[in-house]
Scaffold this motif. Structure first.
Motif, short mmCIF file in Angstrom:
data_model
loop_
_atom_site.label_atom_id
_atom_site.label_comp_id
_atom_site.label_asym_id
_atom_site.label_seq_id
_atom_site.Cartn_x
_atom_site.Cartn_y
_atom_site.Cartn_z
N TRP A 18 -21.05 9.37 -13.86
CA TRP A 18 -21.94 8.84 -15.34
C TRP A 18 -23.64 9.02 -15.11
O TRP A 18 -24.66 8.85 -15.69
CB TRP A 18 -21.74 8.31 -16.16
CG TRP A 18 -20.27 9.03 -17.15
CD1 TRP A 18 -19.03 8.89 -16.90
CD2 TRP A 18 -20.59 9.89 -18.17
NE1 TRP A 18 -18.37 9.65 -17.90
CE2 TRP A 18 -19.07 10.31 -18.54
CE3 TRP A 18 -21.71 10.85 -18.71
CZ2 TRP A 18 -19.15 11.32 -19.56
CZ3 TRP A 18 -21.26 12.15 -19.68
CH2 TRP A 18 -19.62 11.81 -19.92
N MET A 21 -25.71 11.39 -13.47
CA MET A 21 -26.67 11.70 -14.95
C MET A 21 -28.01 11.92 -15.74
O MET A 21 -28.18 11.87 -16.16
CB MET A 21 -25.45 12.64 -15.19
CG MET A 21 -23.58 13.62 -14.45
SD MET A 21 -23.01 14.53 -15.30
CE MET A 21 -22.11 13.18 -16.25
N ILE A 22 -27.16 10.37 -16.01
CA ILE A 22 -28.08 9.47 -16.98
C ILE A 22 -29.58 9.05 -16.31
O ILE A 22 -30.54 9.28 -16.96
CB ILE A 22 -26.89 8.93 -17.28
CG1 ILE A 22 -27.03 9.19 -18.94
CG2 ILE A 22 -27.97 8.11 -18.15
CD1 ILE A 22 -25.33 8.44 -19.07
N GLY A 96 -20.00 16.75 -20.97
CA GLY A 96 -21.04 15.47 -20.18
C GLY A 96 -21.40 16.73 -18.64
O GLY A 96 -23.06 16.77 -19.02
N ARG A 97 -20.97 16.48 -17.60
CA ARG A 97 -21.53 17.46 -16.68
C ARG A 97 -21.67 18.93 -17.35
O ARG A 97 -22.79 19.60 -17.00
CB ARG A 97 -20.06 18.10 -15.99
CG ARG A 97 -20.52 18.73 -14.85
CD ARG A 97 -19.25 18.78 -13.51
NE ARG A 97 -19.17 19.53 -11.83
CZ ARG A 97 -18.84 21.12 -12.86
NH1 ARG A 97 -18.21 21.76 -13.38
NH2 ARG A 97 -19.26 21.70 -11.73
N TYR A 100 -25.14 18.68 -18.64
CA TYR A 100 -26.21 18.38 -17.21
C TYR A 100 -25.93 19.67 -17.12
O TYR A 100 -27.71 19.95 -16.71
CB TYR A 100 -25.83 17.53 -16.51
CG TYR A 100 -26.01 17.28 -14.81
CD1 TYR A 100 -27.29 15.96 -15.32
CD2 TYR A 100 -25.62 18.14 -14.26
CE1 TYR A 100 -28.15 16.87 -13.84
CE2 TYR A 100 -26.25 17.96 -12.80
CZ TYR A 100 -27.31 17.26 -12.89
OH TYR A 100 -28.42 17.32 -11.64
N THR A 110 -31.66 16.13 -21.35
CA THR A 110 -31.02 15.79 -21.90
C THR A 110 -30.14 14.75 -21.28
O THR A 110 -28.28 14.30 -21.73
CB THR A 110 -29.39 17.16 -21.13
OG1 THR A 110 -29.00 16.48 -19.89
CG2 THR A 110 -29.52 17.95 -21.39
N ILE A 114 -25.75 13.89 -23.02
CA ILE A 114 -24.92 12.94 -22.02
C ILE A 114 -24.86 11.42 -22.16
O ILE A 114 -23.55 10.75 -22.01
CB ILE A 114 -25.53 12.82 -19.85
CG1 ILE A 114 -26.02 14.78 -19.95
CG2 ILE A 114 -24.90 12.47 -19.24
CD1 ILE A 114 -26.52 14.20 -19.34
N CYS A 117 -22.05 11.68 -25.40
CA CYS A 117 -21.06 11.99 -24.27
C CYS A 117 -20.23 10.89 -23.70
O CYS A 117 -19.43 10.87 -23.90
CB CYS A 117 -21.50 13.07 -23.85
SG CYS A 117 -20.06 14.29 -23.71
N HIS A 128 -26.28 18.02 -28.39
CA HIS A 128 -27.05 18.79 -26.83
C HIS A 128 -27.35 19.89 -28.19
O HIS A 128 -28.09 20.32 -27.40
CB HIS A 128 -25.74 18.25 -26.34
CG HIS A 128 -26.93 20.31 -25.04
ND1 HIS A 128 -27.44 19.61 -24.41
CD2 HIS A 128 -26.00 21.60 -25.53
CE1 HIS A 128 -28.24 20.96 -24.04
NE2 HIS A 128 -27.15 22.22 -24.55
#
Length: 152
Positions: A18, A21-22, A96-97, A100, A110, A114, A117, A128
């Motif tokens: 996470w 991605m964030i 979440g992936r 992404y 995003t 994310i 999520c 999203h």
């Protein structure tokens, strides 16, 4: 490893994914890590272990024709609650992936989706979808303005 330890390890296990991605969505390491299905294999294995150990003949019968009271009774067990929680961890991370990768493919922002999520999976999906629709609406609107300006 006892159920509490497995629950705690699973909670910590998902956090780096996470965070990448964030916080670092465009970093090449993030892209490489998020290409892998290994996190889902690890979490699904933990889920499978807990699922198998939480099912009794009574639970199986109750879950085959679920009623709210039966589900509540099932999740009153720590093993069943941990199983359900890891189910959320796996599925929220998977979604979440997906968000992404959609952002990486389309260039749509995003990070907010994310993050949502992470804390409330379905709200991240909804965010999203709305972000995608709004982005498409504005990009179509700006294309029309550019085309009109070029004609004049």
């Amino acid at each position: 490893m006892n159920i509490t330890d497995l629950f705690n390890v699973a909670n910590v296990f998902v956090l780096p994914f996470w965070a990448l991605m964030i916080l670092l969505p465009n970093w090449k390491v993030t892209r490489k890590v998020m290409e892998s299905y290994l996190p889902f294999v690890v979490l699904a294995a933990a889920y499978l272990y807990l699922f198998v150990t939480s099912i009794t003949p009574e639970n199986a019968a109750a879950l085959s024709n679920p009623q709210l009271a039966d589900i509540a009774k099932f999740f009153s067990s720590e093993t069943a609650a941990a199983t359900g929680w890891i189910h959320f961890l796996v599925m929220d991370l998977f979604v979440g992936r997906w968000i992404y990768w959609e952002g990486q493919k389309t260039g749509i922002w995003t990070i907010h989706s994310i993050a949502l999520c992470l804390f409330a999976g379905p709200l991240g999906v909804l965010s999203h979808i709305f972000t995608y629709w709004i982005s498409k609406a504005f990009s179509k609107g700006s294309e029309g303005v550019t085309e009109k300006a070029a004609v004049n």
